[in-house]
Design a protein around this motif. Structure first.
Motif, PDB file in Angstrom:
ATOM      1  N   UNK A 185      47.211 -33.059 -30.662  1.00  0.00           N
ATOM      2  CA  UNK A 185      47.892 -31.789 -30.946  1.00  0.00           C
ATOM      3  C   UNK A 185      47.472 -31.251 -32.315  1.00  0.00           C
ATOM      4  N   UNK A 186      47.308 -32.141 -33.283  1.00  0.00           N
ATOM      5  CA  UNK A 186      46.883 -31.710 -34.613  1.00  0.00           C
ATOM      6  C   UNK A 186      45.473 -31.121 -34.579  1.00  0.00           C
ATOM      7  N   UNK A 187      44.682 -31.537 -33.611  1.00  0.00           N
ATOM      8  CA  UNK A 187      43.298 -31.073 -33.519  1.00  0.00           C
ATOM      9  C   UNK A 187      43.159 -29.742 -32.798  1.00  0.00           C
ATOM     10  N   UNK A 188      44.208 -29.321 -32.088  1.00  0.00           N
ATOM     11  CA  UNK A 188      44.106 -28.115 -31.263  1.00  0.00           C
ATOM     12  C   UNK A 188      43.701 -26.879 -32.060  1.00  0.00           C
ATOM     13  N   UNK A 189      44.181 -26.770 -33.289  1.00  0.00           N
ATOM     14  CA  UNK A 189      43.892 -25.580 -34.080  1.00  0.00           C
ATOM     15  C   UNK A 189      42.398 -25.450 -34.396  1.00  0.00           C
ATOM     16  N   UNK A 190      41.684 -26.548 -34.273  1.00  0.00           N
ATOM     17  CA  UNK A 190      40.257 -26.522 -34.587  1.00  0.00           C
ATOM     18  C   UNK A 190      39.377 -26.425 -33.344  1.00  0.00           C
ATOM     19  N   UNK A 191      40.000 -26.474 -32.184  1.00  0.00           N
ATOM     20  CA  UNK A 191      39.250 -26.561 -30.933  1.00  0.00           C
ATOM     21  C   UNK A 191      38.272 -25.426 -30.697  1.00  0.00           C
ATOM     22  N   UNK A 192      38.736 -24.203 -30.812  1.00  0.00           N
ATOM     23  CA  UNK A 192      37.855 -23.065 -30.531  1.00  0.00           C
ATOM     24  C   UNK A 192      36.652 -23.072 -31.466  1.00  0.00           C
ATOM     25  N   UNK A 193      36.882 -23.417 -32.718  1.00  0.00           N
ATOM     26  CA  UNK A 193      35.783 -23.467 -33.682  1.00  0.00           C
ATOM     27  C   UNK A 193      34.771 -24.531 -33.290  1.00  0.00           C
ATOM     28  N   UNK A 194      35.294 -25.670 -32.850  1.00  0.00           N
ATOM     29  CA  UNK A 194      34.420 -26.773 -32.436  1.00  0.00           C
ATOM     30  C   UNK A 194      33.596 -26.371 -31.221  1.00  0.00           C
ATOM     31  N   UNK A 195      34.257 -25.734 -30.256  1.00  0.00           N
ATOM     32  CA  UNK A 195      33.554 -25.326 -29.041  1.00  0.00           C
ATOM     33  C   UNK A 195      32.483 -24.276 -29.331  1.00  0.00           C
ATOM     34  N   UNK A 196      32.813 -23.321 -30.203  1.00  0.00           N
ATOM     35  CA  UNK A 196      31.864 -22.238 -30.495  1.00  0.00           C
ATOM     36  C   UNK A 196      30.692 -22.708 -31.352  1.00  0.00           C
ATOM     37  N   UNK A 197      30.886 -23.830 -32.052  1.00  0.00           N
ATOM     38  CA  UNK A 197      29.816 -24.317 -32.925  1.00  0.00           C
ATOM     39  C   UNK A 197      28.778 -25.144 -32.167  1.00  0.00           C
ATOM     40  N   UNK A 198      29.071 -25.466 -30.927  1.00  0.00           N
ATOM     41  CA  UNK A 198      28.113 -26.235 -30.133  1.00  0.00           C
ATOM     42  C   UNK A 198      26.924 -25.372 -29.730  1.00  0.00           C
ATOM     43  N   UNK A 199      25.797 -26.008 -29.492  1.00  0.00           N
ATOM     44  CA  UNK A 199      24.674 -25.280 -28.920  1.00  0.00           C
ATOM     45  C   UNK A 199      25.087 -24.828 -27.522  1.00  0.00           C
ATOM     46  N   UNK A 200      24.841 -23.570 -27.192  1.00  0.00           N
ATOM     47  CA  UNK A 200      25.339 -22.997 -25.945  1.00  0.00           C
ATOM     48  C   UNK A 200      24.296 -22.902 -24.830  1.00  0.00           C
ATOM     49  N   UNK A 201      23.014 -22.906 -25.185  1.00  0.00           N
ATOM     50  CA  UNK A 201      21.958 -22.727 -24.186  1.00  0.00           C
ATOM     51  C   UNK A 201      20.871 -23.773 -24.381  1.00  0.00           C
ATOM     52  N   UNK A 202      20.325 -24.237 -23.256  1.00  0.00           N
ATOM     53  CA  UNK A 202      19.266 -25.244 -23.311  1.00  0.00           C
ATOM     54  C   UNK A 202      18.115 -24.832 -22.398  1.00  0.00           C
ATOM     55  N   UNK A 203      16.912 -24.998 -22.884  1.00  0.00           N
ATOM     56  CA  UNK A 203      15.739 -24.608 -22.088  1.00  0.00           C
ATOM     57  C   UNK A 203      15.477 -25.588 -20.956  1.00  0.00           C
ATOM     58  N   UNK A 204      15.985 -26.801 -21.088  1.00  0.00           N
ATOM     59  CA  UNK A 204      15.802 -27.807 -20.037  1.00  0.00           C
ATOM     60  C   UNK A 204      16.925 -28.833 -20.116  1.00  0.00           C
ATOM     61  N   UNK A 205      17.073 -29.589 -19.056  1.00  0.00           N
ATOM     62  CA  UNK A 205      18.079 -30.649 -19.050  1.00  0.00           C
ATOM     63  C   UNK A 205      17.722 -31.707 -20.082  1.00  0.00           C
ATOM     64  N   UNK A 206      16.421 -31.989 -20.216  1.00  0.00           N
ATOM     65  CA  UNK A 206      15.992 -32.964 -21.215  1.00  0.00           C
ATOM     66  C   UNK A 206      16.415 -32.562 -22.623  1.00  0.00           C
TER      67      UNK A 206
END
Length: 341
Positions: free
Chosen positions: A180-201
């Motif tokens: 629950x303490x981490x929820x406030x940071x969730x959207x930021x964490x999700x948006x900071x991930x790489x979103x697109x990949x040229x291949x599965x590898x």
């Protein structure tokens, strides 16, 4: 119950699969990707896969199965993962028990009328419906094993007390207070991930090199199922759009510690660090209400990072609590862990 599944999501968490029954989207991988990160097929670890259609609905849940004897270790993955998160560990567990790992709605190869309804109530009903379709009204002894978000589902399913032969509960790295303490940071964490990949590898490489998963073999089998190919963008994207499930996050974890402690079956809590334990669980652990093990040198996805150790912990839990194929075994007597009222 520890850090949020979503907080640590493996880099792959797609939206809705292009095909509900394709584990790896049918698109050629770029030749520049190293063989080191080439996908591994599920059949290397599980014995079979199947689709479980739920009567009077259009919902079809994909499951992976391993083993032929012993109690059933029913695995529920975290947010953004898939049933293949348990693949490598399942290949070890199946020597002592049967393993069933389902793709939750909105994840993996499962397809439902509403892939975005990730409410705890809906996902609990999904798990119970799949178990009923697989085993009818007389299921074998079942040990629920849930990682992160899946841990919350496992706890809530156990709390319903509708599984006649529930024999054990294992929760992997999710604790109410920390989550629950981490929820406030969730959207930021999700948006900071790489979103697109040229291949599965490339997606597998990003997941491993970024530290989301620390075991290359597990990443090679589990990551592809968390992606889908986006024709409009000519790249791979996450199969599960976790950012759109924010309305359900709090419901996954509120009251989780008390529900876990109140479950009358043997319980095991696996954590990646002692900092994840909240007050209620600390007191409960001191009172001997459950077994707790801190697994060192691992990240959030314990079952993927150290699959051999995870499998040993699960099989030791089964042996320690004398859980047989039909329920709890007492010398000279066999009886189910739960009896229907």
């Amino acid at each position: 119950m520890a850090s949020l599944p979503e907080d640590d999501l493996p880099p792959l968490q797609p939206q809705s699969p292009s095909s509900a029954f394709d584990s790896v989207p049918h698109r050629p991988a770029t030749t520049s990707s190293s063989e080191k990160y080439a996908p591994l097929d599920w059949s290397t670890y599980f014995d079979k896969e199947d689709d479980v259609a739920i009567p009077q609905t259009n919902d079809v849940f994909h499951v992976y199965m391993a083993g032929t004897e012993g109690p059933v270790v029913f695995c529920l993955h975290g947010g953004g993962y898939s049933g293949l998160s348990f693949a490598v560990s399942a290949s070890r567990i199946k020597e002592k028990a049967r393993v069933v790992a389902m793709d939750l709605r909105g994840h993996g190869k499962s397809l439902t009328d509403n892939d975005f309804d990730l409410s705890i109530e809906t996902m609990c009903n999904d798990a119970l419906a799949v178990i009923k379709e697989l085993y009818g009204d007389s299921p074998p002894a079942i040990i629920l094993v849930g990682h992160s978000m899946g841990g919350s589902i496992a706890v809530h399913v156990a709390a319903k007390k509708t599984l006649s032969n529930l024999a054990g509960l294992v929760v992997v790295d999710v604790v109410e207070g920390t989550a629950i303490a981490s929820l406030m940071h969730m959207q930021k964490i999700l948006s900071s991930r790489m979103q697109h990949f040229s291949s599965i590898e490339k997606a597998i490489e990003w997941t491993v090199r970024g530290g989301t998963l620390r075991n290359i073999d597990s990443a090679r089998v589990s990551v592809p199922a968390t992606l889908k190919y986006d024709d409009s963008k000519n790249c791979y994207v996450y199969r599960t759009e976790l950012d759109k499930s924010e309305q359900y996050w709090k419901g996954w974890y509120e009251g989780l510690s008390d529900l876990f402690l109140s479950s009358p079956v043997p319980k095991l809590l696996l954590l990646a660090g002692t900092d994840r334990l909240d007050r209620s669980l600390t007191i409960g652990q001191m009172q001997g209400k459950f077994q707790m093990i801190v697994v060192r040198h691992t990240g959030h996805a314990i079952q993927e990072d150290v699959p051999d150790e995870f499998a040993t912990l699960i099989t030791n839990f089964i042996s320690r609590n004398r859980i047989g194929p039909h329920g709890v075994e007492i010398p000279g007597l066999r009886k189910p862990a739960f009896s229907k009222p």
